[in-house]
Design a protein around this motif. Sequence first.
Motif, short mmCIF file in Angstrom:
data_model
loop_
_atom_site.label_atom_id
_atom_site.label_comp_id
_atom_site.label_asym_id
_atom_site.label_seq_id
_atom_site.Cartn_x
_atom_site.Cartn_y
_atom_site.Cartn_z
N ALA A 291 0.82 -1.15 -0.22
CA ALA A 291 -0.10 0.14 0.01
C ALA A 291 0.64 1.14 -0.14
N ALA A 292 1.91 1.17 0.65
CA ALA A 292 2.75 2.28 0.96
C ALA A 292 3.55 2.79 -0.57
N LEU A 293 3.95 1.51 -1.07
CA LEU A 293 4.49 1.62 -2.56
C LEU A 293 3.52 2.25 -3.52
N ASP A 294 2.25 1.67 -3.47
CA ASP A 294 1.15 2.41 -4.26
C ASP A 294 0.77 3.80 -4.16
N ALA A 295 1.07 4.16 -2.85
CA ALA A 295 0.82 5.63 -2.46
C ALA A 295 1.92 6.32 -3.08
N GLN A 296 2.98 5.91 -3.04
CA GLN A 296 4.37 6.66 -3.50
C GLN A 296 4.18 6.88 -5.09
N LEU A 297 3.96 5.79 -5.55
CA LEU A 297 3.72 5.72 -7.22
C LEU A 297 2.66 6.66 -7.47
N GLY A 298 1.70 6.65 -6.62
CA GLY A 298 0.43 7.58 -7.05
C GLY A 298 0.86 9.06 -7.14
#
Length: 356
Positions: A82-89
């Motif tokens: 989830a943290a990686l998704d947020a960063q990529l977003g």
Amino acid sequence: MTDDLATLKAETTATLAAAEDLRAWDAVRVAVLGRNGTLTQKLKELGALTPEARRERGAALNRAKDELTALIEARRTALEAAALDAQLGNERLDVTLPPRPQPAGLIHPISRTMEEIAAIFGAMGFAIAEGPDIEDDWRNFGALNIPAHHSAREDMDTFYLPPAGADGRRRVLRTHTSPVQVRTMLDQPPPIRVVVPGRTYRADHDATHSPMFHQLEGLAIDRTLTLGHLKGCLIDFLRAYFGISNLPMRFRSSYFPFTEPSMEVDIGWNRRTGELGGGGDWLEILGSGMVHSKVLANCGVDPLMWQGFAFGMGIERITMLKHGIPDLRPFYESDLRWLRHYGFSPLAPAILHEGV
Ligand code: 2NL
């Protein structure tokens, strides 16, 4: 599964679900599996049970531990994803932005001249030799047949260092690069062909003299080298370096303690415009000669078997002449405006001009 373990599993599932970042997740992990965690505590209590009770309880606790560990690790994986998704977003790469300016370094004119010298003499079969800036009195003067009271030895010209160690040899900042040729002759048998670019020092400071400056010297030793070879070598070098295939040159008889005979070389120029070539005026550019037999002997070369030629010139001077640089002082001031004006691109390598 016993009640307390089912409860622990249910509670852990709930607190893990409530942990929204890795820091909160880690608190749950420590509270269950840590040194004083709930499950760890239960494992410690096993010791007080009877053997049969302990076997049964132990198996249940181990199963519970595996299940809890799996739950906790699964939550960590989910939180990290989830943290990686947020960063990529959040992050955006704008490929339409212009590139940031990259300040390009520039080659100092002295370095450039040394590169050109290496290219030209390299093509003629000379190797480059280098040596220390601090030398002893003998390598700088004595070996070169410079007598004790020669003007070049006078204290006003030479930087002397405080007396050194036990050998009692007086040390100096080299006043020319000749001590490197002395070292070369002492270190390797002839034939020798070397050019020596490097820093040199003289106690002289005005508009046209710097206490530190650069010299290029050359030395060739073989069985049958003559003044004719010396002239041909210098003619080829000067024409190639200045890029003028018909550069007028004049060889004048002269004197140096370390060569016999000696000659100075003038090139043609126009005194009024500073332009090099057939301007009708003469400009002294270098000194040269056949290596004195005493110098050969001092350096362990038998003058009855070997002879050769040597030459020397100031690098600043030939650089200023080639590029029309009027003042010596900015060479050492590290002023970027000067370097942007007179510096050279590192992407444009030194090339051989006509003449070689
Ligand atoms: C000048 C003149 C010169 C040399 C340097 C040399 C070195 C050895 C033996 C013999 Cl080891 N000679 N060097 C010879 C003639 C002239 O320099 O006007 N330099 C700026």
